[in-house]
Motif scaffolding. Structure first.
Motif, PDB file in Angstrom:
ATOM      1  N   GLY A  15      33.188  39.624  36.226  1.00 21.69           N
ATOM      2  CA  GLY A  15      34.251  39.388  35.245  1.00 21.69           C
ATOM      3  C   GLY A  15      33.863  39.908  33.879  1.00 21.69           C
ATOM      4  N   MET A  36      35.531  43.035  31.793  1.00 20.88           N
ATOM      5  CA  MET A  36      35.956  42.864  30.399  1.00 20.88           C
ATOM      6  C   MET A  36      35.327  43.908  29.492  1.00 20.88           C
ATOM      7  SD  MET A  36      34.605  41.763  27.285  1.00 20.88           S
ATOM      8  CE  MET A  36      33.195  40.769  27.771  1.00 20.88           C
ATOM      9  N   THR A  68      39.063  37.108  26.506  1.00 15.03           N
ATOM     10  CA  THR A  68      39.293  36.037  27.480  1.00 15.03           C
ATOM     11  C   THR A  68      40.197  36.496  28.608  1.00 15.03           C
ATOM     12  OG1 THR A  68      39.036  34.373  25.716  1.00 15.03           O
ATOM     13  CG2 THR A  68      40.115  33.671  27.760  1.00 15.03           C
ATOM     14  N   VAL A  69      41.273  37.187  28.248  1.00 16.90           N
ATOM     15  CA  VAL A  69      42.224  37.676  29.260  1.00 16.90           C
ATOM     16  C   VAL A  69      41.543  38.676  30.197  1.00 16.90           C
ATOM     17  CG1 VAL A  69      44.318  39.048  29.598  1.00 16.90           C
ATOM     18  CG2 VAL A  69      44.264  37.259  27.846  1.00 16.90           C
ATOM     19  N   TRP A 124      38.278  39.106  30.800  1.00 19.77           N
ATOM     20  CA  TRP A 124      37.216  38.461  31.584  1.00 19.77           C
ATOM     21  C   TRP A 124      37.826  37.704  32.767  1.00 19.77           C
ATOM     22  CZ3 TRP A 124      32.196  36.943  28.780  1.00 19.77           C
ATOM     23  CH2 TRP A 124      31.218  36.538  29.695  1.00 19.77           C
ATOM     24  N   THR A 125      38.900  36.954  32.485  1.00 12.23           N
ATOM     25  CA  THR A 125      39.575  36.200  33.548  1.00 12.23           C
ATOM     26  C   THR A 125      40.160  37.142  34.601  1.00 12.23           C
ATOM     27  OG1 THR A 125      40.137  34.453  31.951  1.00 12.23           O
ATOM     28  CG2 THR A 125      41.388  34.514  34.027  1.00 12.23           C
ATOM     29  N   ALA A 126      40.792  38.221  34.134  1.00 14.48           N
ATOM     30  CA  ALA A 126      41.380  39.192  35.071  1.00 14.48           C
ATOM     31  C   ALA A 126      40.301  39.814  35.955  1.00 14.48           C
ATOM     32  CB  ALA A 126      42.123  40.280  34.300  1.00 14.48           C
ATOM     33  N   ALA A 178      37.362  38.478  36.789  1.00 14.39           N
ATOM     34  CA  ALA A 178      36.855  37.477  37.733  1.00 14.39           C
ATOM     35  C   ALA A 178      37.828  37.272  38.891  1.00 14.39           C
ATOM     36  CB  ALA A 178      36.606  36.159  37.002  1.00 14.39           C
ATOM     37  N   VAL A 179      39.126  37.216  38.586  1.00 15.75           N
ATOM     38  CA  VAL A 179      40.139  37.036  39.629  1.00 15.75           C
ATOM     39  C   VAL A 179      40.165  38.243  40.557  1.00 15.75           C
ATOM     40  CG1 VAL A 179      42.614  36.867  40.061  1.00 15.75           C
ATOM     41  CG2 VAL A 179      41.568  35.480  38.257  1.00 15.75           C
ATOM     42  N   ARG A 203      37.204  38.143  42.971  1.00 17.03           N
ATOM     43  CA  ARG A 203      37.355  37.153  44.035  1.00 17.03           C
ATOM     44  C   ARG A 203      38.276  37.665  45.138  1.00 17.03           C
ATOM     45  NH1 ARG A 203      38.295  33.437  39.732  1.00 17.03           N
ATOM     46  NH2 ARG A 203      36.410  32.351  39.108  1.00 17.03           N
TER      47      ARG A 203
END
Length: 473
Positions: free
Chosen positions: A103, A107, A448-449, A451-453, A455-456, A459
């Motif tokens: 993630g 980013m 934040t957006v 990094w989250t994207a 990580a998702v 997965r």
């Protein structure tokens, strides 16, 4: 800061078979690497942004430049340690992914790519404004269109041709900076026909208080941006480990001297209220020293310098997007390469911001360049923070596993942690400064957006059968 192993996203077998030659080739020499790194950092940030920094902080801009410069020297040494040990076109995005998880790597890669595409637009506009002031003929937006088109085509010709061209363009910039420092010193010491102001122009050291110094930090951070290109280019360099080691040892102190020296000359030669400080500080200094003909010539050299920097940053953006694609963090098409080993889709995607800046300049004029210069500073802070964190984690792993390192960070772990603390302190100062708070908060939201994207995305794809595709060799 954890120490858990994180594997980068890999490419599936079917992707490899379909892509065929998704490989970059070595074509850069050590001398190319050194001059590219110097040249990338000597662009709009120095020739245009330095005036903005001085206007915000006054003579105290020297403090801002010194602070950021010392941090950059430390960050570059850390990045050199990482790149010499494991060259990869994804550079710090790849290292951050290994250290902090996919993630974070996602980013960092996308944030730096966006940052570089904005810088490409800023460099093209700054060069267009400079050439428009020198010869006219075309409006600023039209010159910018010409520059974007020409350098997009040049980047398609292959990395060896790109490296050779960039070597000579960067050499022009470095020669100019040395000449500028010599002329400025000669004028201040009274060795020229024009009377020297001595220290009379220094004025109040803190005309705008600590807030002015803080506001200048992000503008000044942009000035040093681009030096990290050395890690991106390492993957296309012959014998990358020794080449990166030599380049890092060569460039870091020179850049600090060039920047701090140039800013000192500008502040001492030009009065604090001189409008040329914001408009064109280097040309203004040469005019003030009684060398208008040289000033006109140097104006042309500055245009060349800006175009060179734009060229390097376009190269860096394309390689980062290519690496993201190879790691399955960007669209699959971005990893395709031409017969010249150029990632053409990634390169074309990296030109979009520059071409969009053309109509924006047509409608809004000079405001576009000012906005671009102000946007990038806080994203650079994220890049340096991420590199520092990655070095601390990966160095710990290397020592644990007994991995030899061709180049080592000075004073590890103390200087690494001190650099991290300094970067956090600058970030906090920026947050509490009203003029730049919005920029920092916007960058934090974007981080934040992304990094989250990332990580998702990891997965979702990690359960699919995959194997690593070859990258640069």
């Amino acid at each position: 800061m954890g120490d858990n192993e994180s594997e980068p996203i890999e490419v599936r077998e079917e992707d490899v078979e379909d892509l065929g030659a998704d490989r970059l080739k070595t074509g850069l020499k050590p001398r190319h690497l050194v001059m590219m790194s110097l040249g990338s950092a000597i662009g709009a940030g120095l020739f245009v942004g330095s005036g903005e920094g001085i206007a915000l902080a006054g003579p105290a801009a020297l403090v801002s430049y010194a602070i950021v410069g010392v941090i950059i020297v430390s960050v570059m040494r850390m990045l050199g340690e990482l790149a010499a040990a494991d060259p990869n076109p994804g550079a710090f995005s790849y290292y951050v992914g290994k250290a902090l998880g996919p993630g974070a790597g996602f980013m960092m890669g996308w944030l730096w790519w966006v940052q570089m595409t904005i810088v490409v637009a800023a460099e093209s506009l700054a060069a267009a404004e400079g050439l428009n002031a020198l010869v006219g003929l075309l409006p600023v937006w039209a010159w910018a269109l010409v520059f974007m088109t020409v350098f997009s085509v040049l980047n398609l010709t292959g990395v060896s041709n790109f490296g050779e061209l960039e070597f000579w363009l960067s050499l022009i910039k470095v020669t100019f900076i040395v000449l500028f420092l010599v002329i400025g010193a000669a004028y201040l010491f009274g060795w020229m026909s024009e009377p020297s102001p001595g220290l009379a122009n220094a004025g109040d050291f803190l005309p705008h208080g600590i807030g002015g110094v803080t506001a200048a930090l992000l503008v000044i951070a942009f000035a040093f941006g681009g030096i990290e290109i050395i890690a991106v280019a390492a993957a296309e360099t012959d014998d990358p480990g020794p080449s990166v080691t030599k380049a890092i040892r060569t460039i870091v102190w020179r850049i600090l001297v060039f920047y701090v020296g140039s800013v000192a000359v500008i502040m001492l030669v030009l009065p604090a209220d001189d409008p040329r400080i914001r408009e064109s500080p280097f040309v203004g200094v040469l005019e003030q020293t009684g060398l208008p003909a040289v000033a006109a010539t140097m104006g042309a050299i500055i245009v060349v310098a800006l175009l060179s920097s734009m060229n390097v940053n376009l190269y860096g953006a394309s390689r980062m997007l290519f690496s993201l694609s190879v790691r399955r963090m960007a669209p699959r098409s971005a990893r395709r390469v031409s017969s010249r080993a150029v990632p053409v889709p990634a390169l074309l995607a990296s030109t979009v911001s520059g071409f969009l800046a053309v109509p924006a300049t047509y409608f809004w004029g000079d405001q576009v360049l000012d906005r671009l210069l102000s946007v990038v500073g806080s994203t650079l802070l994220v890049t340096w923070l991420a590199i520092t964190c990655a070095q601390i984690v990966l160095r710990r792993r290397a020592e644990r596993d007994g991995t030899p390192l061709p180049l080592k960070m000075w004073g590890y772990p103390y200087l690494s942690w001190l650099t991290l603390i300094a970067l956090v302190a600058i970030t906090v100062l920026a947050i509490v400064t009203p003029s730049v708070r919005g920029q920092v908060i916007s960058t934090a939201v974007l981080v934040t957006v992304l990094w989250t994207a990332g990580a998702v995305t990891y997965r979702r794809r990690s359960t699919q059968p995959s194997r690593r595709a070859p990258g640069a060799r």
